[in-house]
Design a protein around this motif. Structure first.
Motif, PDB file in Angstrom:
ATOM      1  N   MET A   1       0.824  -3.436  -0.378  1.00 35.17           N
ATOM      2  CA  MET A   1       0.623  -3.401   1.045  1.00 35.17           C
ATOM      3  C   MET A   1       1.391  -4.549   1.716  1.00 35.17           C
ATOM      4  SD  MET A   1      -0.786  -1.401   3.270  1.00 35.17           S
ATOM      5  CE  MET A   1      -1.688  -0.361   2.185  1.00 35.17           C
ATOM      6  N   LYS A   2       1.435  -5.670   1.026  1.00 35.63           N
ATOM      7  CA  LYS A   2       2.139  -6.824   1.577  1.00 35.63           C
ATOM      8  C   LYS A   2       3.617  -6.501   1.785  1.00 35.63           C
ATOM      9  CE  LYS A   2       3.040 -11.712   0.720  1.00 35.63           C
ATOM     10  NZ  LYS A   2       2.897 -12.822  -0.201  1.00 35.63           N
ATOM     11  N   GLN A   3       4.206  -5.768   0.835  1.00 32.67           N
ATOM     12  CA  GLN A   3       5.622  -5.419   0.945  1.00 32.67           C
ATOM     13  C   GLN A   3       5.873  -4.484   2.131  1.00 32.67           C
ATOM     14  OE1 GLN A   3       6.182  -3.890  -3.002  1.00 32.67           O
ATOM     15  NE2 GLN A   3       7.147  -5.797  -3.702  1.00 32.67           N
ATOM     16  N   LYS A   5       4.097  -4.407   4.885  1.00 33.00           N
ATOM     17  CA  LYS A   5       3.994  -5.250   6.076  1.00 33.00           C
ATOM     18  C   LYS A   5       5.283  -6.030   6.306  1.00 33.00           C
ATOM     19  CE  LYS A   5      -0.935  -6.211   6.526  1.00 33.00           C
ATOM     20  NZ  LYS A   5      -1.936  -7.266   6.560  1.00 33.00           N
ATOM     21  N   GLU A   6       5.832  -6.588   5.231  1.00 32.19           N
ATOM     22  CA  GLU A   6       7.066  -7.366   5.336  1.00 32.19           C
ATOM     23  C   GLU A   6       8.237  -6.481   5.782  1.00 32.19           C
ATOM     24  OE1 GLU A   6       7.570  -9.269   1.554  1.00 32.19           O
ATOM     25  OE2 GLU A   6       5.875 -10.628   1.872  1.00 32.19           O
ATOM     26  N   LEU A   7       8.318  -5.284   5.236  1.00 29.81           N
ATOM     27  CA  LEU A   7       9.368  -4.348   5.619  1.00 29.81           C
ATOM     28  C   LEU A   7       9.240  -3.966   7.092  1.00 29.81           C
ATOM     29  CD1 LEU A   7      11.744  -2.508   4.973  1.00 29.81           C
ATOM     30  CD2 LEU A   7      10.103  -0.773   4.220  1.00 29.81           C
ATOM     31  N   ALA A   8       8.033  -3.673   7.520  1.00 33.86           N
ATOM     32  CA  ALA A   8       7.808  -3.319   8.923  1.00 33.86           C
ATOM     33  C   ALA A   8       8.224  -4.473   9.843  1.00 33.86           C
ATOM     34  CB  ALA A   8       6.344  -2.955   9.157  1.00 33.86           C
ATOM     35  N   LYS A   9       7.863  -5.668   9.466  1.00 36.85           N
ATOM     36  CA  LYS A   9       8.224  -6.848  10.260  1.00 36.85           C
ATOM     37  C   LYS A   9       9.736  -7.008  10.318  1.00 36.85           C
ATOM     38  CE  LYS A   9       7.280 -11.784  10.723  1.00 36.85           C
ATOM     39  NZ  LYS A   9       6.599 -12.940  10.158  1.00 36.85           N
ATOM     40  N   ALA A  10      10.411  -6.822   9.174  1.00 37.11           N
ATOM     41  CA  ALA A  10      11.870  -6.951   9.126  1.00 37.11           C
ATOM     42  C   ALA A  10      12.552  -5.891   9.983  1.00 37.11           C
ATOM     43  CB  ALA A  10      12.352  -6.850   7.680  1.00 37.11           C
ATOM     44  N   VAL A  13       9.030  -3.266  13.450  1.00 40.65           N
ATOM     45  CA  VAL A  13       8.026  -2.234  13.694  1.00 40.65           C
ATOM     46  C   VAL A  13       6.641  -2.862  13.624  1.00 40.65           C
ATOM     47  CG1 VAL A  13       7.065  -0.064  12.852  1.00 40.65           C
ATOM     48  CG2 VAL A  13       9.512  -0.485  12.660  1.00 40.65           C
ATOM     49  N   GLU A  14       5.801  -2.490  14.583  1.00 40.69           N
ATOM     50  CA  GLU A  14       4.427  -2.998  14.557  1.00 40.69           C
ATOM     51  C   GLU A  14       3.640  -2.211  13.523  1.00 40.69           C
ATOM     52  OE1 GLU A  14       0.850  -3.358  17.746  1.00 40.69           O
ATOM     53  OE2 GLU A  14       2.881  -3.779  18.459  1.00 40.69           O
ATOM     54  N   PHE A  15       2.859  -2.912  12.730  1.00 41.84           N
ATOM     55  CA  PHE A  15       2.156  -2.292  11.611  1.00 41.84           C
ATOM     56  C   PHE A  15       0.742  -2.855  11.541  1.00 41.84           C
ATOM     57  CE2 PHE A  15       0.847  -2.473   7.129  1.00 41.84           C
ATOM     58  CZ  PHE A  15       1.056  -1.171   6.735  1.00 41.84           C
ATOM     59  N   SER A  16      -0.224  -1.972  11.360  1.00 39.66           N
ATOM     60  CA  SER A  16      -1.590  -2.439  11.145  1.00 39.66           C
ATOM     61  C   SER A  16      -2.335  -1.439  10.277  1.00 39.66           C
ATOM     62  CB  SER A  16      -2.324  -2.639  12.473  1.00 39.66           C
ATOM     63  OG  SER A  16      -2.435  -1.423  13.160  1.00 39.66           O
ATOM     64  N   ILE A  17      -3.329  -1.924   9.608  1.00 39.82           N
ATOM     65  CA  ILE A  17      -4.155  -1.090   8.741  1.00 39.82           C
ATOM     66  C   ILE A  17      -5.475  -0.857   9.462  1.00 39.82           C
ATOM     67  CG2 ILE A  17      -5.323  -0.948   6.520  1.00 39.82           C
ATOM     68  CD1 ILE A  17      -3.185  -2.925   5.477  1.00 39.82           C
ATOM     69  N   ILE A  18      -5.868   0.416   9.555  1.00 46.44           N
ATOM     70  CA  ILE A  18      -7.142   0.716  10.206  1.00 46.44           C
ATOM     71  C   ILE A  18      -8.117   1.272   9.179  1.00 46.44           C
ATOM     72  CG2 ILE A  18      -6.117   1.084  12.476  1.00 46.44           C
ATOM     73  CD1 ILE A  18      -6.351   4.089  11.994  1.00 46.44           C
ATOM     74  N   LYS A  19      -9.373   1.036   9.430  1.00 51.87           N
ATOM     75  CA  LYS A  19     -10.416   1.525   8.535  1.00 51.87           C
ATOM     76  C   LYS A  19     -10.664   3.009   8.796  1.00 51.87           C
ATOM     77  CE  LYS A  19     -12.557  -2.923   8.107  1.00 51.87           C
ATOM     78  NZ  LYS A  19     -13.545  -3.523   7.296  1.00 51.87           N
ATOM     79  N   ASP A  20     -11.234   3.699   7.831  1.00 55.07           N
ATOM     80  CA  ASP A  20     -11.497   5.132   7.940  1.00 55.07           C
ATOM     81  C   ASP A  20     -12.322   5.463   9.183  1.00 55.07           C
ATOM     82  OD1 ASP A  20     -10.089   5.613   5.631  1.00 55.07           O
ATOM     83  OD2 ASP A  20     -11.865   5.761   4.355  1.00 55.07           O
ATOM     84  N   GLU A  21     -13.322   4.629   9.472  1.00 57.47           N
ATOM     85  CA  GLU A  21     -14.197   4.888  10.613  1.00 57.47           C
ATOM     86  C   GLU A  21     -13.413   4.881  11.926  1.00 57.47           C
ATOM     87  OE1 GLU A  21     -17.996   2.842  12.792  1.00 57.47           O
ATOM     88  OE2 GLU A  21     -17.912   2.751  10.602  1.00 57.47           O
ATOM     89  N   LEU A  22     -12.499   3.942  12.072  1.00 57.91           N
ATOM     90  CA  LEU A  22     -11.680   3.877  13.280  1.00 57.91           C
ATOM     91  C   LEU A  22     -10.745   5.075  13.355  1.00 57.91           C
ATOM     92  CD1 LEU A  22     -10.718   2.538  15.851  1.00 57.91           C
ATOM     93  CD2 LEU A  22      -9.238   1.074  14.478  1.00 57.91           C
ATOM     94  N   ALA A  23     -10.187   5.490  12.232  1.00 60.09           N
ATOM     95  CA  ALA A  23      -9.310   6.664  12.202  1.00 60.09           C
ATOM     96  C   ALA A  23     -10.079   7.909  12.638  1.00 60.09           C
ATOM     97  CB  ALA A  23      -8.723   6.852  10.808  1.00 60.09           C
TER      98      ALA A  23
END
Length: 57
Positions: A1-3, A5-10, A13-23
């Motif tokens: 997951m860290k990779q 995030k790093e790719l998105a940042k490079a 692109v804005e990137f975030s992880i959402i929990k199942d409940e929020l989805a």
């Protein structure tokens, strides 16, 4: 997951992880919004249609 995030940042692109409940909440809100017609629905007819659909099963 860290990779990812790093790719998105490079890529800038804005990137975030959402929990199942929020989805689920977002999907429900989208379904409600897309299903709005502004028309009145008669409760008795609606419940009758649900009952008829369930009797087929």
């Amino acid at each position: 997951m860290k990779q990812i995030k790093e790719l998105a940042k490079a890529l800038g692109v804005e990137f975030s992880i959402i929990k199942d409940e929020l989805a689920e909440d977002l999907a429900l809100a989208n379904a409600i919004e897309s299903g709005k017609t502004g028309e009145y629905v008669d409760l008795a007819n609606f419940l009758g249609e649900l009952k008829n659909e369930n009797s087929d099963r």
